[in-house]
Write an enzyme that holds these catalytic residues in place. Sequence first.
Site: not given
Ligand code: GRF
Length: 205
Positions: A89-90, A106, A108, A149, A178
Amino acid sequence: MNISVFASGRGSNFQAILKTIASGLFQAKIVLLISNNSDAGAFEIARTHCIPTHHISQKIFPSEDAFAKKMLEVLSGHHTEFIVLAGYLKKIPSQVIRQYRNRIVNIHPALLPSFGGFGMYGHYVHEAVIASGVKVSGATVHLVTEEYDRGPIIMQKTVDIAFDDTPESLAAKVLKVEHEIFPLALKAFAEGRVNIEGNKAWITL
Ligand code: GRF
């Protein structure tokens, strides 16, 4: 390919990547986990797999320059060739982006370039998607550049949005894809099949 993973939270993508590497899907080694959050669940996952960890918080460093230098020192100390942001998150310092140009990805939880940018993370993304009334969402793996992004898109997969989906139910659907596409994108990088030209990237078979 020596990978360092950055994660701030629970680490389910980190776990999914570890699982696919262990299954032999592609040749890579996770050499390090970096987090800014000492409570991140990702630390526990790393410990279980005997992966070295490093807690690097900007609070301890007086300047962005010192912070970036420390990060680069830790990364090269573990022979990092590739960086995976799995829920980090940074902002990544620009010195690190320059040093690892086209080697930082990354994930998203939406279909970029929509629903991205500063402040668009976690539940904020899914709330905005539901509120907009769009009929599909999904996940995007992209390269990290200096702009949030906006780096070249490597892989995307969609999910359908049902009338009664909530931000929570949508988040669960998206998380599932994901976990499918992140390892596949890394496999393409590990096998040297990712081509980049300007803001366009494509994978050769
Ligand atoms: C995911 O939803 C990803 O898309 C976003 O942060 C979340 C991380 O989830 N960037 P996790 O910690 O991998 O469960």
